[in-house]
Design an enzyme around this catalytic site. Sequence first.
Site, PDB file in Angstrom:
ATOM      1  N   TYR A   1       0.849  -1.198   0.000  1.00  0.00           N
ATOM      2  CA  TYR A   1       0.000   0.000   0.000  1.00  0.00           C
ATOM      3  C   TYR A   1       0.879   1.240   0.000  1.00  0.00           C
ATOM      4  O   TYR A   1       1.869   1.281   0.720  1.00  0.00           O
ATOM      5  CB  TYR A   1      -0.917   0.021   1.230  1.00  0.00           C
ATOM      6  CG  TYR A   1      -2.360  -0.154   0.822  1.00  0.00           C
ATOM      7  CD1 TYR A   1      -2.981   0.805   0.040  1.00  0.00           C
ATOM      8  CD2 TYR A   1      -3.082  -1.292   1.184  1.00  0.00           C
ATOM      9  CE1 TYR A   1      -4.291   0.642  -0.374  1.00  0.00           C
ATOM     10  CE2 TYR A   1      -4.401  -1.460   0.778  1.00  0.00           C
ATOM     11  CZ  TYR A   1      -5.002  -0.488   0.001  1.00  0.00           C
ATOM     12  OH  TYR A   1      -6.286  -0.645  -0.415  1.00  0.00           O
TER      13      TYR A   1
ATOM     14  N   GLU B   1      -0.590   4.808  -0.470  1.00  0.00           N
ATOM     15  CA  GLU B   1      -1.394   6.022  -0.703  1.00  0.00           C
ATOM     16  C   GLU B   1      -0.559   7.252  -0.378  1.00  0.00           C
ATOM     17  O   GLU B   1       0.251   7.234   0.542  1.00  0.00           O
ATOM     18  CB  GLU B   1      -2.663   5.976   0.158  1.00  0.00           C
ATOM     19  CG  GLU B   1      -3.678   4.989  -0.398  1.00  0.00           C
ATOM     20  CD  GLU B   1      -4.967   4.957   0.383  1.00  0.00           C
ATOM     21  OE1 GLU B   1      -5.223   5.893   1.162  1.00  0.00           O
ATOM     22  OE2 GLU B   1      -5.707   3.979   0.201  1.00  0.00           O
TER      23      GLU B   1
ATOM     24  N   THR C   1      -3.465   6.887 -21.585  1.00  0.00           N
ATOM     25  CA  THR C   1      -3.244   5.517 -21.125  1.00  0.00           C
ATOM     26  C   THR C   1      -1.770   5.238 -21.370  1.00  0.00           C
ATOM     27  O   THR C   1      -1.091   5.976 -22.086  1.00  0.00           O
ATOM     28  CB  THR C   1      -4.046   4.495 -21.954  1.00  0.00           C
ATOM     29  OG1 THR C   1      -3.630   4.599 -23.326  1.00  0.00           O
ATOM     30  CG2 THR C   1      -5.541   4.737 -21.855  1.00  0.00           C
TER      31      THR C   1
ATOM     32  N   LYS D   1      -1.586   1.705 -24.900  1.00  0.00           N
ATOM     33  CA  LYS D   1      -1.975   1.703 -26.314  1.00  0.00           C
ATOM     34  C   LYS D   1      -0.718   1.934 -27.163  1.00  0.00           C
ATOM     35  O   LYS D   1       0.197   1.138 -27.064  1.00  0.00           O
ATOM     36  CB  LYS D   1      -3.088   2.718 -26.542  1.00  0.00           C
ATOM     37  CG  LYS D   1      -4.361   2.344 -25.740  1.00  0.00           C
ATOM     38  CD  LYS D   1      -5.524   3.293 -25.940  1.00  0.00           C
ATOM     39  CE  LYS D   1      -6.714   2.884 -25.081  1.00  0.00           C
ATOM     40  NZ  LYS D   1      -7.832   3.836 -25.177  1.00  0.00           N
TER      41      LYS D   1
ATOM     42  N   ARG E   1      -0.846  -1.847 -18.724  1.00  0.00           N
ATOM     43  CA  ARG E   1      -2.215  -1.343 -18.687  1.00  0.00           C
ATOM     44  C   ARG E   1      -2.319  -0.298 -17.573  1.00  0.00           C
ATOM     45  O   ARG E   1      -2.159  -0.640 -16.400  1.00  0.00           O
ATOM     46  CB  ARG E   1      -3.138  -2.528 -18.398  1.00  0.00           C
ATOM     47  CG  ARG E   1      -4.610  -2.290 -18.515  1.00  0.00           C
ATOM     48  CD  ARG E   1      -5.307  -3.594 -18.830  1.00  0.00           C
ATOM     49  NE  ARG E   1      -4.999  -3.929 -20.211  1.00  0.00           N
ATOM     50  CZ  ARG E   1      -5.625  -3.403 -21.264  1.00  0.00           C
ATOM     51  NH1 ARG E   1      -6.618  -2.562 -21.105  1.00  0.00           N
ATOM     52  NH2 ARG E   1      -5.261  -3.731 -22.479  1.00  0.00           N
TER      53      ARG E   1
HETATM   54  C1  LIG Z   1      -8.880   4.036 -24.293  1.00  0.00           C
HETATM   55  C2  LIG Z   1      -9.262   5.426 -23.940  1.00  0.00           C
HETATM   56  C3  LIG Z   1      -9.562   5.775 -22.611  1.00  0.00           C
HETATM   57  C4  LIG Z   1      -9.770   4.769 -21.534  1.00  0.00           C
HETATM   58  O1  LIG Z   1      -8.703   4.005 -21.170  1.00  0.00           O
HETATM   59  P1  LIG Z   1      -8.919   2.786 -20.139  1.00  0.00           P
HETATM   60  O2  LIG Z   1      -7.535   2.461 -19.730  1.00  0.00           O
HETATM   61  O3  LIG Z   1      -9.603   1.718 -20.885  1.00  0.00           O
HETATM   62  O4  LIG Z   1      -9.724   3.289 -19.002  1.00  0.00           O
HETATM   63  C5  LIG Z   1      -9.807   7.108 -22.329  1.00  0.00           C
HETATM   64  N1  LIG Z   1      -9.776   8.043 -23.293  1.00  0.00           N
HETATM   65  C6  LIG Z   1      -9.511   7.737 -24.581  1.00  0.00           C
HETATM   66  C7  LIG Z   1      -9.484   8.830 -25.601  1.00  0.00           C
HETATM   67  C8  LIG Z   1      -9.261   6.423 -24.944  1.00  0.00           C
HETATM   68  O5  LIG Z   1      -9.033   6.126 -26.223  1.00  0.00           O
END
Ligand SMILES: *Cc1c(COP(=O)(O)O)cnc(C)c1O
Length: 478
Positions: A64, A66, A270, A273, A279
Amino acid sequence: MSRNAESTAFRSALEVIRAVEPRVADAIGAELTDQRESLKLIASENYASPATLLAMGNWFSDKYAEGTVGRRFYAGCQNVDTVEALAAEHARELFGAAHAYVQPHSGIDANLVAFWAVLADRVESPALKKAQVRQVNDLTEADWFALRRELGNQRMLGMSLDAGGHLTHGFRPNISGKMFDQRSYGTDPATGLIDYDRVAEAAREFKPLILVGGYSAYPRKVNFRILREIADSVGATFMVDMAHFAGLVAGKVFTGDFDPVPHAHIVTTTTHKSLRGPRGGMVLCQPELADQVDRGCPMVLGGPLPHVMAAKAVALAEARRPDFADYAQRIVDNSRALAEGLLRRGAKLVTGGTDNHLVLIDVSGYGLTGRQAEQALLDSGIVTNRNSVPQDPNGAWYTSGIRIGTPALTTRGLGTAEMDQTAELMHTVLTATTAGANADGTPSKAKYALDPALADKIARQATDLLAPFPLYPAIDLA
Ligand SMILES: *Cc1c(COP(=O)(O)O)cnc(C)c1O
């Protein structure tokens, strides 16, 4: 480091897991096989490095932490401090940002942190000030009521969902749509491009607290300098959600007017991507918002995920290496080649092409809905996702579009020649698929027909296309 080390690490990990619950070990193994065999064109997915993956699988998960670096509400956080500080430093250096907050667990969380930070900075609200104290539990029902009322008329202007915006930019199924009075800007029906004059007009009429830039399904560059000027002209805070294209910013494909970091007050993303990390999410901001952003936990986040912050530090270090810029450029080269390959074969593309990592096919040109096209492609070993197109007549469930993107295949090493072959496979499937009918004879938006022999043939061709580009080549679980 020997390539063998990666193999040994993952094999040993699975052996340890198998001793407790073999079905989980099997599923992890099966996932690798599936990922290796599928032509993954999902624009929001990628393949993180073995080092990034391994940084997550350890005892940092037990801690933890925080609070923020050096100011924790738990004892014994010195090693978490190390990785969080490293991740933040890499993020600041990579993006040229004044401040980075690397705790958000996902992109949605990063946006929620950003919204609360802007509200706290901009809205005079005693209830909100109280909500900012460490113990959110101290708030009474009356405080929450006052807070909702005080915040209820705050306005957000973001890109409309069907033009490529995201749910978190003020739409109903997300809390942003309940916290904010939302209005959206779309794209020009003739060109499919953002019409900045219309955005300026909407901003003048609506006077938003927050102007949001960024998208999940817009295939073009966005001029963030112009959006910032629009925000300034109406006193709005300018926020950019670069969740999809952070890798292109990191790799310096998007520079100048197209790099959001120097233009926005606050940027969210994020990390999994195009940025190719674990993630998770992240917030970058100007110095004046830093204190508010750092209150993300416990305001809207639970305890940070130290194992994921460790992996963020690894992935961001990777993104600072020169070969990442080369990767980012190849993503865009591949995306262009894919778009050109589809156009040459007669496909209809939203905006007629792409400047980034994604392409949006309007499959009404093939007489199909997005749902029919998505399933027929999946039958043929090609993984995509259906997506609305601007002014979509089929709504958000069936849709008329297929969104595809190149970050994942580019990581595997596929190049422009393979993108042309991918276009050929997709076009063949979409041409051969016919829309089905309901029992009463009306056209179905879900049913379709595709010769299974053709689907199998395309799936084999997709596997052949991938064969020279093994995924995680050093990892052998056999
Ligand atoms: C994918 C995406 C998110 C959300 O991401 P998560 O990790 O799935 O919560 C937010 N904003 C945009 C523009 C995205 O493409």
